[in-house]
Design a protein around this motif. Structure first.
Motif, PDB file in Angstrom:
ATOM      1  N   VAL A  57       0.938  -1.104  -0.166  1.00 36.67           N
ATOM      2  CA  VAL A  57      -0.155  -0.114  -0.070  1.00 36.67           C
ATOM      3  C   VAL A  57       0.813   1.165  -0.007  1.00 36.67           C
ATOM      4  O   VAL A  57       1.588   1.302   0.913  1.00 36.67           O
ATOM      5  CB  VAL A  57      -1.140   0.071   1.104  1.00 36.67           C
ATOM      6  N   VAL A  58       0.903   1.956  -1.009  1.00 40.96           N
ATOM      7  CA  VAL A  58       1.788   2.988  -1.323  1.00 40.96           C
ATOM      8  C   VAL A  58       0.825   4.298  -0.993  1.00 40.96           C
ATOM      9  O   VAL A  58      -0.012   4.675  -1.836  1.00 40.96           O
ATOM     10  CB  VAL A  58       2.346   3.095  -2.674  1.00 40.96           C
ATOM     11  N   ALA A  59       1.016   4.913   0.173  1.00 44.34           N
ATOM     12  CA  ALA A  59       0.138   6.103   0.518  1.00 44.34           C
ATOM     13  C   ALA A  59       0.881   7.387   0.910  1.00 44.34           C
ATOM     14  O   ALA A  59       2.238   7.491   1.019  1.00 44.34           O
ATOM     15  CB  ALA A  59      -0.492   5.786   1.819  1.00 44.34           C
ATOM     16  N   GLY A  60       0.226   8.515   1.024  1.00 35.18           N
ATOM     17  CA  GLY A  60       0.614   9.746   1.056  1.00 35.18           C
ATOM     18  C   GLY A  60       0.965  10.273  -0.425  1.00 35.18           C
ATOM     19  O   GLY A  60       2.001  11.278  -0.262  1.00 35.18           O
ATOM     20  N   LEU A  61       0.152   9.984  -1.128  1.00 32.81           N
ATOM     21  CA  LEU A  61       0.653  10.557  -2.573  1.00 32.81           C
ATOM     22  C   LEU A  61      -0.269  11.752  -2.749  1.00 32.81           C
ATOM     23  O   LEU A  61      -1.295  12.072  -3.706  1.00 32.81           O
ATOM     24  CB  LEU A  61       0.015   9.488  -3.818  1.00 32.81           C
ATOM     25  N   GLU A  62       0.313  12.669  -2.143  1.00 35.19           N
ATOM     26  CA  GLU A  62      -0.081  14.339  -2.288  1.00 35.19           C
ATOM     27  C   GLU A  62       1.193  15.054  -2.108  1.00 35.19           C
ATOM     28  O   GLU A  62       1.959  14.774  -1.662  1.00 35.19           O
ATOM     29  CB  GLU A  62      -1.131  14.795  -0.900  1.00 35.19           C
ATOM     30  N   GLU A  63       0.822  16.143  -2.999  1.00 38.82           N
ATOM     31  CA  GLU A  63       1.969  17.260  -3.227  1.00 38.82           C
ATOM     32  C   GLU A  63       2.194  17.678  -1.693  1.00 38.82           C
ATOM     33  O   GLU A  63       1.443  18.189  -1.097  1.00 38.82           O
ATOM     34  CB  GLU A  63       1.732  18.275  -4.006  1.00 38.82           C
ATOM     35  N   GLY A  64       3.386  17.962  -1.481  1.00 34.35           N
ATOM     36  CA  GLY A  64       3.965  18.293  -0.143  1.00 34.35           C
ATOM     37  C   GLY A  64       4.203  17.318   1.037  1.00 34.35           C
ATOM     38  O   GLY A  64       4.629  17.252   2.039  1.00 34.35           O
ATOM     39  N   VAL A  65       3.451  15.733   0.634  1.00 29.42           N
ATOM     40  CA  VAL A  65       3.704  14.888   1.401  1.00 29.42           C
ATOM     41  C   VAL A  65       4.722  13.942   0.547  1.00 29.42           C
ATOM     42  O   VAL A  65       6.018  13.473   1.182  1.00 29.42           O
ATOM     43  CB  VAL A  65       2.611  14.212   1.676  1.00 29.42           C
ATOM     44  N   TRP A  66       4.375  13.443  -0.614  1.00 35.94           N
ATOM     45  CA  TRP A  66       5.178  12.403  -1.315  1.00 35.94           C
ATOM     46  C   TRP A  66       5.055  12.863  -2.744  1.00 35.94           C
ATOM     47  O   TRP A  66       4.094  12.506  -3.438  1.00 35.94           O
ATOM     48  CB  TRP A  66       4.878  10.996  -1.063  1.00 35.94           C
TER      49      TRP A  66
ATOM     50  N   LYS B  30      -3.195  15.995  -5.961  1.00 33.69           N
ATOM     51  CA  LYS B  30      -2.683  14.761  -6.193  1.00 33.69           C
ATOM     52  C   LYS B  30      -1.003  14.862  -6.177  1.00 33.69           C
ATOM     53  O   LYS B  30      -0.739  15.821  -7.067  1.00 33.69           O
ATOM     54  CB  LYS B  30      -3.182  14.105  -7.340  1.00 33.69           C
ATOM     55  N   SER B  31      -0.195  13.778  -6.050  1.00 33.10           N
ATOM     56  CA  SER B  31       1.019  13.839  -6.276  1.00 33.10           C
ATOM     57  C   SER B  31       1.316  13.746  -7.743  1.00 33.10           C
ATOM     58  O   SER B  31       0.564  13.228  -8.399  1.00 33.10           O
ATOM     59  CB  SER B  31       1.761  12.638  -5.819  1.00 33.10           C
ATOM     60  N   ARG B  32       2.434  14.590  -8.225  1.00 31.58           N
ATOM     61  CA  ARG B  32       2.765  14.610  -9.724  1.00 31.58           C
ATOM     62  C   ARG B  32       2.824  13.314 -10.203  1.00 31.58           C
ATOM     63  O   ARG B  32       2.589  13.226 -11.441  1.00 31.58           O
ATOM     64  CB  ARG B  32       3.804  15.528  -9.663  1.00 31.58           C
ATOM     65  N   TRP B  33       3.360  12.412  -9.465  1.00 34.88           N
ATOM     66  CA  TRP B  33       3.613  11.074  -9.982  1.00 34.88           C
ATOM     67  C   TRP B  33       2.445  10.251 -10.389  1.00 34.88           C
ATOM     68  O   TRP B  33       2.152   9.529 -11.317  1.00 34.88           O
ATOM     69  CB  TRP B  33       4.539  10.223  -9.092  1.00 34.88           C
ATOM     70  N   LEU B  34       1.480  10.279  -9.525  1.00 36.74           N
ATOM     71  CA  LEU B  34       0.118   9.638  -9.661  1.00 36.74           C
ATOM     72  C   LEU B  34      -0.608  10.440 -10.828  1.00 36.74           C
ATOM     73  O   LEU B  34      -1.207   9.736 -11.519  1.00 36.74           O
ATOM     74  CB  LEU B  34      -0.859   9.828  -8.385  1.00 36.74           C
ATOM     75  N   TRP B  35      -0.488  11.865 -10.787  1.00 37.93           N
ATOM     76  CA  TRP B  35      -1.209  12.556 -11.743  1.00 37.93           C
ATOM     77  C   TRP B  35      -0.643  12.017 -13.106  1.00 37.93           C
ATOM     78  O   TRP B  35      -1.523  11.805 -14.288  1.00 37.93           O
ATOM     79  CB  TRP B  35      -1.159  13.870 -11.618  1.00 37.93           C
ATOM     80  N   ARG B  36       0.766  11.888 -13.373  1.00 39.71           N
ATOM     81  CA  ARG B  36       1.538  11.454 -14.591  1.00 39.71           C
ATOM     82  C   ARG B  36       0.826   9.979 -15.046  1.00 39.71           C
ATOM     83  O   ARG B  36       0.568   9.740 -16.116  1.00 39.71           O
ATOM     84  CB  ARG B  36       2.720  11.418 -14.426  1.00 39.71           C
ATOM     85  N   LEU B  37       0.927   8.958 -13.879  1.00 45.21           N
ATOM     86  CA  LEU B  37       0.400   7.761 -14.121  1.00 45.21           C
ATOM     87  C   LEU B  37      -1.009   7.804 -14.694  1.00 45.21           C
ATOM     88  O   LEU B  37      -1.363   7.124 -15.743  1.00 45.21           O
ATOM     89  CB  LEU B  37       0.412   6.842 -12.802  1.00 45.21           C
ATOM     90  N   GLU B  38      -2.020   8.376 -14.034  1.00 47.82           N
ATOM     91  CA  GLU B  38      -3.263   8.413 -14.539  1.00 47.82           C
ATOM     92  C   GLU B  38      -3.262   9.262 -15.971  1.00 47.82           C
ATOM     93  O   GLU B  38      -4.194   8.652 -17.071  1.00 47.82           O
ATOM     94  CB  GLU B  38      -4.100   9.147 -13.672  1.00 47.82           C
ATOM     95  N   THR B  39      -2.594  10.316 -16.444  1.00 44.61           N
ATOM     96  CA  THR B  39      -2.605  10.862 -17.728  1.00 44.61           C
ATOM     97  C   THR B  39      -1.926   9.736 -18.788  1.00 44.61           C
ATOM     98  O   THR B  39      -2.675   9.880 -19.711  1.00 44.61           O
ATOM     99  CB  THR B  39      -1.923  11.809 -17.542  1.00 44.61           C
TER     100      THR B  39
END
Length: 988
Positions: free
Chosen positions: A591-600, A658-667
């Motif tokens: 479980v990879v959590a904390g995927l928000e800008e400012g956190v991870w 949302k974390s930039r990495w999560l946003w990129r994966l979704e995009t």
């Protein structure tokens, strides 16, 4: 299999991100060395980034050997060196290096240094806590210089130009003095900074291994070579005769064009810098032998994640990338998304619950492992607390803050007691703390549950508190003695003396009759607290002097900076990992959590001393480098076989990005016409965990007590409650559930009501006939005295004094108008008994004021400091206080007065504002008031008869028009909000 250790030149290997790093590393070493005999594997040396990584590797060797007993290699963590542990200090490598300074001692010494340099800081140092905060920032700056091996020399002066703001000149002066004095202080103490000592050890080790390379197998695995000294050591290891460096998650599929544009923010940034310094191209890095046979298992996930995180300049051709992947395999992206899912929680609490459920679900399958990977320590601790409901204790690296441990909480309470000795919330916290015993003879448990002295408005001093304590007075006296020992003799005192008093008070609170302090200093939290207070006692004299409030702030900051590792047995299949630790540790479910800008990724740290251009000129890394390292750790974790990405929509009540990495994966997935699969059922589990089943609000409560238990005597105010809210009468008058005052309760409204009644009573008794000339001043004085008695805080008295002047002037005029020929009586009690189906019923009243006139009328007055009931409420029977009092008066229910005709029924509203008071007559003397009394009496007969019916329930809130205007002490027990908003009340 040993061939790869024998090949000429440097040996650089890679374990792809989708492979379990520790398991592949162990399998490769076992296959290469185990057949040469047990000594061959045991003589090998493996360097890992962390101690947890070394433990994970040791476990992996058991799996690699098929469960057979095996002597694993010597495993040493690069990031946690200790003296006397080979291979770091062989021979005389560290003989001339001073010992490392204790981290807590370093914080104190830097705080002292900051205080000594206060003249270089505009406004100086306002407190020891502020000095500690600046000292921590200075320590981080020194660590950065030492890790990056930057020699500042005289270059600070050249950084500050005339065109820059003045505060940079201030920073320059401060840093120059700090950089000059700190090494001298370390030399005087005979110690070295931890970072500096580690760098020097790594450098010496690299030099020794370069000049005289070890002949045995030497492997450095899992490190990205962030620090220069670490990179030098890795290069030396790769060049050793039987050395090898195993990189974590090098993207060997990244195009050369994109590789050339990799910067510090890219996941491959640190690895690129390492390979460039080693003069090794990406193509020269070989695949680790144990990763070859299964390399394709998660290949598409790795490709998908790496493509999503490619340099920003190269994302313009994502559609081409998608086409390229599909050309290799039509379902490449679908395969990459297989095993990957996304959960978007509303709040941090929901995220913690969902995470705990996902981890708990994994344990249902035998031998299945699960792990939470997050840099968010608060989330990690929340998840640990959530798992406790199932009796599951994860192996967590987060630990807990010392401030959150039981011993830390007690220490914080003690320091707050020194600030405000009679604060009831603090004292109640001390009494209820699990470590507090105060001797067994004080009846502590009962006193902590029912402390009347600590509820309601706060006591002004210990004498008032002890007078309230009643039978618990010995306990209050004991507590006073302990808290008095915390007192400051001067306005400011040494933190060392304050720490000594704090420890003494804690032991006095925890001691039993024999002086045994029990578990106070036991366990990880107690030991850490003892070390902290001990260090303050030893070193605190070097810190700035503190007031009680400043010491409480200082200790809180120190405790917040200390982490207590959890001890005891943990679940063998459940882990909570930090981002770096997850490089080597893999589980069946992540479980990879904390995927928000400012956190991870976390926000770029702020440097209070140097701007970005200044850091660059000194050769210090940019703050964005941490983003690249965090991106690499995310990519490693996201490539596991089963990964659940968890995002929180709101943090601390505010929308989260949302974390930039999560946003990129979704995009990238959307570009292929796909989406990351969701796990909506997990959120359903989380939301129904404590509310199983569908939403089914309760009906309006309708208790039906036996008639014999129903009250046969009620005050007129309770009759009003029976009219409006029978449930409140059931709870209070039948079940005897009396509301408890809150500790340190605000006394404003209640105090005014109590004070105005008492002031009118005292004024009438003092001046029964004529009103004195100074009536306004006399009434104001009485009113203010009663306000203090009622518990109004001193800080509110200035406002009340102004209002009292206005109110008293109005009251004086009122008294002069109403005293003409009238006999004034106050606070008289009257009763009247009526016959009812269930037997005689008595109604009582305590009249605030009755004015008897010569014509046989009794005018009834009631004082209000708020809004009086309206004429409609009185006429309809919802506020029968005055009318029932009139009925009692008419029947001769007040013995001192005898039967009287009802006069005016009046409320006096006294506020001190504009207007200062109002006379609100609800029924005039004569037929109007007589009729009102008769109607009230008739209503009472009907009301009592209704509740004498055995089938009549005590419903909650039968007058819904007053739900918002008049709150009840029992609304929460009746769950009024739930049933009143459900829209399913039927005919009720």
């Amino acid at each position: 299999m040993t061939a790869f250790f024998e090949q000429p030149g440097a040996r650089w290997f890679n374990i792809p991100a989708h492979r379990p790093f520790a398991e592949d590393l162990a399998q490769g070493l076992y296959d290469a060395l185990a057949h040469l005999g047990p000594e061959a594997l045991a003589d090998a040396v493996v360097l890992t980034p962390t101690r947890r990584g070394a433990r994970a590797l040791a476990d992996a060797f058991i799996k690699a050997s098929g469960g057979k007993a095996v002597l694993p290699p010597q495993m040493r963590p690069l990031g946690d060196l200790e003296a006397g542990e080979p291979p770091f200090e062989p021979g005389d490598l560290a003989l001339d290096l001073p010992a490392a300074i204790d981290p807590l001692r370093r914080r104190f010494e830097l705080t002292r240094l900051v205080s000594d340099l206060a003249e270089h800081i505009p406004g100086g140092i306002v407190s020891a806590g502020a000095a500690l905060e600046l000292a921590d920032a200075l320590g981080g700056f020194l660590d950065g210089l030492q890790i990056e091996e930057v020699d500042v020399g005289d270059r600070l002066a050249s950084l500050v130009g005339a065109e820059l703001a003045e505060h940079w000149e201030v920073s320059r002066g401060f840093l120059e003095q700090a950089l000059a004095q700190w090494p001298e202080r370390l030399k005087a103490l005979g110690v070295a900074d931890v970072s500096e000592r580690r760098v020097r050890l790594l450098r010496r080790l690299a030099e020794v291994w370069t000049e005289s390379p070890p002949k045995g197998v030497l492997v450095a695995a899992g490190s990205t070579g962030t620090a220069p000294a670490t990179r030098a050591l890795l290069i030396a290891v790769a060049a050793a005769p039987r050395g090898a460096v195993v990189l974590p998650g090098l993207d060997q599929d990244l195009a050369d064009k994109a590789w050339a544009k990799v910067d510090v923010q890219h996941p491959q940034g640190a690895l690129k810098r390492l390979l460039d310094e080693a003069r090794v191209s990406k193509r020269e890095v070989a695949l680790w032998p144990a990763s070859i046979h299964a390399e394709s298992a998660g290949r598409w996930r790795r490709r998908l994640v790496n493509e999503a995180l490619r340099p920003a300049e190269e994302t313009a051709d994502w559609l081409q990338v998608i086409a390229s992947l599909k050309a290799e395999h039509p379902d490449a992206i679908a395969y990459g998304l297989s095993g990957l899912s996304l959960v978007s929680a509303r709040t941090e609490e929901e995220a913690a619950t969902a995470t705990a459920l996902l981890l708990r679900e994994a344990l249902e399958t035998p031998d299945r492992t699960a792990a939470l990977v997050t840099p968010d320590q608060v989330l990690a601790r929340r998840v640990t607390a959530k798992l406790a409901r199932w009796g599951v204790v994860p192996d967590s690296s987060a630990g807990e803050s010392l401030a959150g441990s039981r011993c830390g909480v007690l220490a914080a309470l003690v320091t707050r007691a020194a600030v405000d000795p009679v604060d009831p919330v603090t004292l109640l916290g001390l009494l209820k703390h699990p470590f507090t015993r105060l001797g067994d003879s004080f009846g502590l448990e009962d006193a902590a549950q029912k402390p009347p002295a600590l509820r309601g408005p706060r006591a002004r001093d210990w004498d008032e508190l002890k007078s309230r304590a009643g039978a618990a007075r010995p306990l209050a006296e004991r507590l006073e003695t302990i808290v008095a020992g915390l007192a400051w003799t001067d306005e400011a005192d040494s933190p060392a003396d304050a720490a000594r008093r704090t420890a003494t008070a804690m032991e006095a609170l925890a001691a039993d009759d024999d002086g045994d302090t029990g578990e106070l200093w036991a366990g990880h939290g107690g030991e850490a607290m003892a070390r902290l207070l001990g260090a303050l006692v030893r070193e605190g004299d070097a810190l700035p002097r503190v007031t009680p409030r400043q010491f409480a702030d200082l200790l809180q900051r120190l405790m917040d900076g200390e982490t207590v590792r959890s001890g005891g047995a943990t679940h063998p299949r459940l882990r909570i990992l930090g981002a770096i630790e997850a490089r080597l540790v893999r589980a069946d479910r992540l479980v990879v959590a904390g995927l928000e800008e400012g956190v991870w990724p976390g926000g770029a740290p702020l440097d209070p001393f140097l701007s970005r251009p200044m850091r660059e000129m000194l050769g210090l890394p940019s703050p964005e480098r941490r983003i690249g390292l965090a991106a690499h750790d995310f990519a490693q974790a996201a490539c596991a076989p089963e990964v659940i990405l968890l995002h929180t929509e709101r943090r601390e009540g505010a929308p989260a990005v949302k974390s930039r990495w999560l946003w990129r994966l979704e995009t990238l997935a959307r570009g292929a016409g796909l989406a990351i699969p969701g796990r909506t059922e997990v959120l359903d589990w989380a939301r129904t965990l404590d509310a199983p089943g569908t939403y089914d609000p309760i009906k309006r409560p309708a208790p039906i007590p036996p008639v014999i238990d129903r009250p046969r005597e009620m005050a007129v105010t309770r009759v009003e409650s029976l009219t409006r809210d029978p449930y409140a009468v059931w709870a209070r008058d039948i079940l005897k559930l009396f509301p408890m005052d809150r500790p340190d309760e605000q006394a404003d409204a209640r105090a005014r009501g109590t004070a105005i009644h008492a002031a009118f009573e005292r004024f009438a008794l003092a001046y029964p006939a004529d009103v004195p000339p100074d009536a306004a001043a006399a009434f104001a004085s009485l009113y203010l005295e009663e306000l203090l008695k009622a518990g109004l805080p001193h800080e509110a008295m200035a406002r009340e004094a102004a209002l009292a002047v206005e109110a008293a002037a109005w009251v004086a005029d009122l008294e002069r108008e109403r005293r003409d020929g009238r006999r004034i009586t106050v606070e008289l009690k009257g009763t009247r008994t009526i016959q009812a189906p269930g037997g005689p019923f008595t109604v009582t009243a305590r009249a605030d004021r009755i004015e008897v006139t010569a014509d046989g009328h009794g005018h009834i007055l009631d004082y209000k400091t708020g809004k009086a009931p309206s004429k409609k409420e009185v006429a309809t029977g919802f506020s029968p206080q005055l009318t029932l009092t009139a009925a009692i008066l008419e029947a001769g229910g007040f013995p001192d007065l005898g039967p009287l005709k009802p006069g005016d029924l009046t409320y006096l509203e006294i506020t001190g504002r504009k207007p200062a008071g109002k006379v609100e007559t609800r029924a005039a003397a004569g037929d109007e008031s007589a009729e009102a009394a008769a109607l009230a009496l008739e209503g009472l007969h009907k009301l009592v008869a209704r509740f004498d019916d055995p089938a009549q329930p005590y419903l909650s809130r039968v007058a819904p028009q007053f739900v918002k205007a008049r709150m009840s002490d029992y609304d929460h027990l009746a769950r009024v909000f739930e049933w009143s908003t459900s829209g399913d009340e039927g005919e009720e």
